[in-house]
Design an enzyme around this catalytic site. Structure first.
Site, PDB file in Angstrom:
ATOM      1  N   ASP A 259       0.762  -1.235   0.025  1.00 47.38           N
ATOM      2  CA  ASP A 259      -0.040  -0.007   0.107  1.00 47.38           C
ATOM      3  C   ASP A 259       1.050   1.243   0.009  1.00 47.38           C
ATOM      4  O   ASP A 259       1.884   1.184   0.441  1.00 47.38           O
ATOM      5  CB  ASP A 259      -0.998   0.099   1.235  1.00 47.38           C
TER       6      ASP A 259
ATOM      7  N   ASP B 277       0.079   7.770   8.544  1.00 51.81           N
ATOM      8  CA  ASP B 277       0.282   6.322   8.913  1.00 51.81           C
ATOM      9  C   ASP B 277       1.574   5.900   9.579  1.00 51.81           C
ATOM     10  O   ASP B 277       1.848   5.441  10.519  1.00 51.81           O
ATOM     11  CB  ASP B 277       0.142   5.382   7.692  1.00 51.81           C
TER      12      ASP B 277
ATOM     13  N   GLU C 195       0.560  -3.043  11.240  1.00 53.18           N
ATOM     14  CA  GLU C 195       0.214  -2.822   9.877  1.00 53.18           C
ATOM     15  C   GLU C 195       1.323  -2.366   9.141  1.00 53.18           C
ATOM     16  O   GLU C 195       1.711  -2.825   7.874  1.00 53.18           O
ATOM     17  CB  GLU C 195      -1.179  -2.460   9.502  1.00 53.18           C
ATOM     18  N   GLU C 196       2.134  -1.490   9.720  1.00 51.86           N
ATOM     19  CA  GLU C 196       3.183  -0.562   9.282  1.00 51.86           C
ATOM     20  C   GLU C 196       4.553  -1.287   9.386  1.00 51.86           C
ATOM     21  O   GLU C 196       5.409  -0.752   9.144  1.00 51.86           O
ATOM     22  CB  GLU C 196       3.094   0.720   9.548  1.00 51.86           C
TER      23      GLU C 196
ATOM     24  N   ASP D 108      -3.321  -1.435  14.140  1.00 49.52           N
ATOM     25  CA  ASP D 108      -3.233  -0.931  13.068  1.00 49.52           C
ATOM     26  C   ASP D 108      -3.224   0.641  13.414  1.00 49.52           C
ATOM     27  O   ASP D 108      -4.214   1.124  13.881  1.00 49.52           O
ATOM     28  CB  ASP D 108      -4.516  -1.549  12.222  1.00 49.52           C
TER      29      ASP D 108
ATOM     30  N   LEU E  48      -3.369   3.484  11.958  1.00 52.92           N
ATOM     31  CA  LEU E  48      -4.179   4.471  11.234  1.00 52.92           C
ATOM     32  C   LEU E  48      -4.788   3.599  10.063  1.00 52.92           C
ATOM     33  O   LEU E  48      -4.457   3.417   9.252  1.00 52.92           O
ATOM     34  CB  LEU E  48      -3.518   5.731  10.854  1.00 52.92           C
ATOM     35  N   ASP E  49      -5.924   3.112  10.308  1.00 50.33           N
ATOM     36  CA  ASP E  49      -6.891   2.548   9.233  1.00 50.33           C
ATOM     37  C   ASP E  49      -7.488   3.187   8.404  1.00 50.33           C
ATOM     38  O   ASP E  49      -8.257   4.356   9.017  1.00 50.33           O
ATOM     39  CB  ASP E  49      -7.751   1.230   9.997  1.00 50.33           C
TER      40      ASP E  49
ATOM     41  N   GLU F 158      -6.594  -5.985  12.654  1.00 53.48           N
ATOM     42  CA  GLU F 158      -8.061  -5.602  12.198  1.00 53.48           C
ATOM     43  C   GLU F 158      -9.086  -6.285  12.679  1.00 53.48           C
ATOM     44  O   GLU F 158     -10.122  -6.077  13.492  1.00 53.48           O
ATOM     45  CB  GLU F 158      -8.028  -5.313  10.640  1.00 53.48           C
TER      46      GLU F 158
HETATM   47  P1  AHM Z   1      -6.011  -0.139   5.012  1.00 56.89           P
HETATM   48  O1  AHM Z   1      -5.529  -0.823   6.364  1.00 56.89           O
HETATM   49  O2  AHM Z   1      -5.021   0.161   3.991  1.00 56.89           O
HETATM   50  O3  AHM Z   1      -6.193   1.373   5.319  1.00 56.89           O
HETATM   51  O4  AHM Z   1      -7.350  -0.574   4.313  1.00 56.89           O
HETATM   52  C1  AHM Z   1      -8.429  -1.144   5.056  1.00 56.89           C
HETATM   53  C2  AHM Z   1      -9.610  -0.438   4.585  1.00 56.89           C
HETATM   54  C3  AHM Z   1     -10.730  -0.324   5.466  1.00 56.89           C
HETATM   55  O5  AHM Z   1     -10.816   0.542   6.518  1.00 56.89           O
HETATM   56  C4  AHM Z   1     -11.865  -0.265   4.560  1.00 56.89           C
HETATM   57  O6  AHM Z   1     -13.123  -0.866   5.007  1.00 56.89           O
HETATM   58  C5  AHM Z   1     -11.144  -0.843   3.367  1.00 56.89           C
HETATM   59  O7  AHM Z   1      -9.903  -0.727   3.736  1.00 56.89           O
HETATM   60  C6  AHM Z   1     -11.758  -0.531   1.992  1.00 56.89           C
HETATM   61  O8  AHM Z   1     -11.385  -0.914   0.907  1.00 56.89           O
HETATM   62  P2  AHM Z   1     -11.891  -0.986  -0.443  1.00 56.89           P
HETATM   63  O9  AHM Z   1     -11.747   0.448  -0.702  1.00 56.89           O
HETATM   64  O10 AHM Z   1     -11.441  -2.086  -1.165  1.00 56.89           O
HETATM   65  O11 AHM Z   1     -13.674  -1.191  -0.249  1.00 56.89           O
HETATM   66 MG    MG Z   2      -5.744  -1.186   8.159  1.00 55.76          MG
END
Ligand code: AHM
Ligand code: MG
Length: 337
Positions: A71, A77, A100-101, A119, A121-122, A278
């Protein structure tokens, strides 16, 4: 010892006081877990301040680096990761941290008893557009004795072993919601006082709901069972609500009744969301609030993790809604399309 009792606490009780007064409920009531929760709460205040200033000081946007999942990491983040890890290291109560990072397990203090999965900052793709984001955390007690190096077995524990878990929602107000296995309590942050106060005691998710949250743009790549579930939601004329920020979608459904789904898709054959930092945390919260969390065919908290960054399909929310999704997964292939 106040075994299994939910100590009555009035709305407005400060988080520190609440944690302290509930300490005796923990199996190992030495204060270490309380300190860990306080460390997480304190770092969330720092992160909250940085999120609120993001638009002003050009913190939002991509930092240009990539995390282990490929990502695009956002600056916040990275900052949030630094803030939480620094606080957990300084606090001294974590023996290992997974994030996550971070690509691998961070070994912190071998004399400590707790493993933290976070995680920081989700939903970070929402930062630039001023939409709610969150922090998710799980805490486990290590299996090996303190003083020895932390092992993989200490870290790769199933969700049923969590001793505490929760999330922080940076929304129209900032909230910290957590459980230690004796119900779920929500605290709202008062920025003028710099403190969280109990605002949502003993949270319960409605048994059934009228909201479904799924990225329907991926409909064509859903399995027949998931397509059937979406069709069922449409037939029942439920409301589709999808922020694309897990903590925000989950929190709304927890309060109002609903289901959040991130299923397998062609792009993400195991789903997108990570079991260890998560799904398990939110599964613990939802079960403590009377709801359910499942892959469609297995209880999330019973999965034995094999990798710290493992992904799983995720159905979470009101008990009856998750059960309907599970029922469709039990039907023979071909009969659900
Ligand atoms: P991240 O951990 O990279 O932020 O991704 C998790 C996020 C969730 O918060 C969210 O519900 C989902 O990814 C959205 O994914 P999408 O855009 O594929 O629907
Ligand atoms: Mg996340």
């Amino acid at each position: 010892m106040m075994e299994n009792s939910r100590i009555a606490m009035s709305i407005g009780t400060a988080l520190d006081r609440f944690i302290k007064s509930h300490q005796e409920q923990f199996k190992y009531a030495t204060g270490e877990l309380s300190q860990l929760l306080r460390d997480i709460a304190l770092s969330s205040k720092v992160v909250n301040r940085e999120i609120n200033r993001a638009g002003l000081i050009d913190l939002a946007g991509s930092s240009g680096s990539m995390n282990q999942a490929g990502d695009n990491q956002q600056k916040l983040d990275v900052l949030a990761n630094i803030r939480f890890i620094r606080a957990l290291k300084k606090g001294g109560e974590a023996c290992a941290i997974i994030s996550e990072e971070e690509d691998s397990i961070l070994e912190v203090n071998k004399d400590a008893n707790y493993v933290v999965a976070i995680d920081p900052l989700d939903g970070s793709s929402n930062i630039d557009v001023n939409v709610s984001i969150g922090t998710i955390f799980s805490i486990y007690r290590r299996i090996t004795p303190a003083g020895e190096p932390t092992t993989e077995a200490d870290v790769l524990q199933p969700g049923i072993n969590q001793v505490a878990a929760g999330y922080v929602l940076y929304g129209s107000s900032t909230m910290l919601v957590y459980t230690t296995g004796k119900g779920v309590n929500g605290f709202t942050y008062d920025p003028s006082l710099g403190e969280y106060f109990l605002s949502h005691p003993n949270m319960q998710i409605p048994e059934d709901g009228k909201i479904y949250s799924i990225n329907e743009g991926s409909y064509n790549s859903f399995t027949p069972a998931v397509k059937a579930f979406v069709e069922q939601c449409r037939e029942r004329q439920l409301s589709g609500r999808y922020i694309g920020s897990l903590v925000a979608d989950f929190h709304r459904n927890l309060l109002k009744g609903g289901i959040y789904v991130y299923p397998t898709t062609e792009k993400s054959p195991n789903g997108k969301l990570r079991l260890m930092y998560e799904c398990n945390a939110l599964a613990f919260v939802v079960e403590q609030a009377g709801g359910k969390a499942s892959t469609g065919s297995q209880r999330i908290m019973e999965i034995q993790p094999t990798d710290i960054h493992q992904k799983v399909p995720f159905f979470i929310g009101s008990k009856k809604m998750v059960e309907r999704a599970e029922a469709l997964h039990k039907q023979p292939a071909g009969s659900t399309a």
